[in-house]
Design a protein around this motif. Sequence first.
Motif, PDB file in Angstrom:
ATOM      1  N   MET A 183       0.821  -1.204   0.000  1.00 58.81           N
ATOM      2  CA  MET A 183       0.000   0.000   0.000  1.00 58.81           C
ATOM      3  C   MET A 183       0.863   1.266   0.000  1.00 58.81           C
ATOM      4  SD  MET A 183      -3.241  -0.645  -0.219  1.00 58.81           S
ATOM      5  CE  MET A 183      -3.869   0.970   0.252  1.00 58.81           C
ATOM      6  N   ALA A 208      -4.685   2.393   3.946  1.00 56.35           N
ATOM      7  CA  ALA A 208      -3.887   3.568   3.583  1.00 56.35           C
ATOM      8  C   ALA A 208      -3.357   4.267   4.826  1.00 56.35           C
ATOM      9  CB  ALA A 208      -4.735   4.523   2.747  1.00 56.35           C
ATOM     10  N   LEU A 239      -9.216  -0.547  -4.904  1.00 53.17           N
ATOM     11  CA  LEU A 239      -9.243  -1.725  -4.054  1.00 53.17           C
ATOM     12  C   LEU A 239     -10.530  -2.482  -4.378  1.00 53.17           C
ATOM     13  CD1 LEU A 239      -7.848  -3.164  -1.583  1.00 53.17           C
ATOM     14  CD2 LEU A 239      -9.534  -1.969  -0.174  1.00 53.17           C
ATOM     15  N   ILE A 263      -2.244  -7.728  -2.770  1.00 58.58           N
ATOM     16  CA  ILE A 263      -1.800  -6.690  -1.833  1.00 58.58           C
ATOM     17  C   ILE A 263      -1.053  -7.370  -0.691  1.00 58.58           C
ATOM     18  CG2 ILE A 263      -2.549  -4.853  -0.278  1.00 58.58           C
ATOM     19  CD1 ILE A 263      -4.990  -4.480  -2.082  1.00 58.58           C
ATOM     20  N   ALA A 268      -5.466  -6.936   4.311  1.00 57.83           N
ATOM     21  CA  ALA A 268      -6.091  -6.703   3.003  1.00 57.83           C
ATOM     22  C   ALA A 268      -7.080  -7.827   2.699  1.00 57.83           C
ATOM     23  CB  ALA A 268      -5.021  -6.603   1.921  1.00 57.83           C
TER      24      ALA A 268
END
Length: 306
Positions: A183, A208, A239, A263, A268
């Motif tokens: 990320m 994030a 996403l 990810i 995630a």
Amino acid sequence: MDLTTVRWFLMVAELGHVTNAAAELRVSQPGLSRAIARLEEELGIRLFDREGRGVRLSVYGRIFAEHARRLVAEQEAARRALAQAADPERGEVVLAFLHTQGVWLVPELLRGFRQRHPQVTVRLIQDRAVWLEEAVREGRADVAISSPQPETAELAWAPLITERLQLAVPADHRLAGRRRVRMAELAGEPFVGIKQGGGLRTILDELAARAGFRPEIAFEGEELQTVRGLVAAGLGVALVSPQPPANEPNEPQGQAGVRHLAIADPGATRTIGLTWVEARTRPPVVEGFRRFVLSRVGELSRGAAN
């Protein structure tokens, strides 16, 4: 006014004779006469005029008879509806679910359920998680397939599948040739996001934040097909939930112009579960659907992992 007396009134009106009506109803003639008299007293009108040895409806009786027939019809309709609701092979289930689960999970469940219970009607509601919870809590939906787990103690929840989320990027993006991404590498990238209130949007914001940035939302959508279309047009990255199993027909999997990357960051993922109100009485048809969905957990998990 009770409906038994209303039914007796309609029988007298049909036959035009109290004695014959009593015989048809298998009640005593004096008892029937007293019931009609009580009904007339309650309404404050005379329902019948004498005609020889029989009776006929008065002008007021004719008006009342129209409404009485509707009352009886409504009662019969209610009885039929209740009988249908109590039949596990008939009736209606109202299922609410996330927009993102309309590609393969919900169709897969409905296909299996309808094969076993072809007479059951399933009505569908699609919305964001917060509205799905509200629909179940208020009784507008019987059950919901949603994420995350509701925080309201009133709502019961059982996990169905855990999805490994992916990053969708345009085919000509600088990361398109990669298989995995962190990320932190996406700071400054424009994002195509699910609208606020959606589970994926919440997870995006959390991922994030842990990576040290706030995502720049260039566009917002409600359905992943739209989100992927905007990604394909080069308007940002997104996403997204994983693509459906390879043996399921689906449009997004074959959508040109989009690449999907794993990810690497912990967290995630998202877990999709079934939500219902435990304290609420569930008709057999609804309980049958709930049990069917929960019985498919292992199979669904294997499908999501493929």
